[in-house]
Design a protein around this motif. Structure first.
Motif, PDB file in Angstrom:
ATOM      1  N   GLU A 125       0.801  -1.223   0.000  1.00 24.28           N
ATOM      2  CA  GLU A 125       0.000   0.000   0.000  1.00 24.28           C
ATOM      3  C   GLU A 125       0.836   1.277   0.000  1.00 24.28           C
ATOM      4  O   GLU A 125       0.424   2.292  -0.542  1.00 24.28           O
ATOM      5  N   TRP A 126       1.996   1.268   0.626  1.00 24.45           N
ATOM      6  CA  TRP A 126       2.769   2.487   0.794  1.00 24.45           C
ATOM      7  C   TRP A 126       3.592   2.867  -0.443  1.00 24.45           C
ATOM      8  O   TRP A 126       4.160   3.943  -0.500  1.00 24.45           O
ATOM      9  N   LEU A 127       3.663   2.002  -1.424  1.00 26.58           N
ATOM     10  CA  LEU A 127       4.449   2.309  -2.617  1.00 26.58           C
ATOM     11  C   LEU A 127       3.636   3.143  -3.602  1.00 26.58           C
ATOM     12  O   LEU A 127       2.437   2.958  -3.756  1.00 26.58           O
ATOM     13  N   THR A 128       4.306   4.074  -4.270  1.00 32.96           N
ATOM     14  CA  THR A 128       3.608   4.947  -5.210  1.00 32.96           C
ATOM     15  C   THR A 128       3.375   4.281  -6.556  1.00 32.96           C
ATOM     16  O   THR A 128       2.446   4.633  -7.268  1.00 32.96           O
ATOM     17  N   ASP A 129       4.202   3.331  -6.935  1.00 35.15           N
ATOM     18  CA  ASP A 129       4.047   2.644  -8.210  1.00 35.15           C
ATOM     19  C   ASP A 129       3.538   1.228  -7.980  1.00 35.15           C
ATOM     20  O   ASP A 129       3.916   0.569  -7.019  1.00 35.15           O
ATOM     21  N   SER A 130       2.680   0.767  -8.861  1.00 33.92           N
ATOM     22  CA  SER A 130       2.201  -0.598  -8.749  1.00 33.92           C
ATOM     23  C   SER A 130       3.098  -1.525  -9.556  1.00 33.92           C
ATOM     24  O   SER A 130       3.853  -1.085 -10.415  1.00 33.92           O
ATOM     25  N   VAL A 131       3.012  -2.790  -9.272  1.00 33.72           N
ATOM     26  CA  VAL A 131       3.779  -3.808  -9.978  1.00 33.72           C
ATOM     27  C   VAL A 131       2.778  -4.704 -10.681  1.00 33.72           C
ATOM     28  O   VAL A 131       1.799  -5.132 -10.096  1.00 33.72           O
ATOM     29  N   LYS A 132       3.033  -4.986 -11.936  1.00 35.83           N
ATOM     30  CA  LYS A 132       2.139  -5.842 -12.714  1.00 35.83           C
ATOM     31  C   LYS A 132       2.856  -7.145 -13.049  1.00 35.83           C
ATOM     32  O   LYS A 132       4.010  -7.145 -13.439  1.00 35.83           O
ATOM     33  N   ALA A 133       2.145  -8.250 -12.883  1.00 27.89           N
ATOM     34  CA  ALA A 133       2.680  -9.541 -13.282  1.00 27.89           C
ATOM     35  C   ALA A 133       2.475  -9.708 -14.777  1.00 27.89           C
ATOM     36  O   ALA A 133       1.462  -9.288 -15.324  1.00 27.89           O
TER      37      ALA A 133
END
Length: 88
Positions: free
Chosen positions: A71-79
């Protein structure tokens, strides 16, 4: 990660092993204390069951796969790929 449930309450599916992998990169040279947050994907899956966690034998069962990022990260990670390997 291994999840377990007590066999006296749950007579089926008392153990669920889950494995996932992800690539990471080098920590930037200007990172404070030589560390950095790793945007790690957090996988999740679901199986529709009865109240006791059972599914009927001999019928197809739908399994949902999804994922989130911390939640605290500004960028999401996509699989870009997923593999499901069910076992009996």
């Amino acid at each position: 990660m291994d999840a377990t449930r007590p066999a006296d309450t749950w007579h089926l599916s008392t153990r669920t092993p889950t494995e996932w992998g992800f690539p990471s990169g080098q920590i930037p040279a200007n990172s404070p204390k030589g560390s950095a947050d790793v945007p790690m994907p957090l996988p999740d899956y679901g199986v529709a069951t009865g109240m006791r966690g059972d599914v009927r034998a001999g019928r197809p069962v739908a399994v949902t796969l999804s994922g989130t990022t911390q939640e605290w990260l500004t960028d999401s990670v996509k699989a870009d790929a997923a593999t499901l390997s069910p076992s009996a």
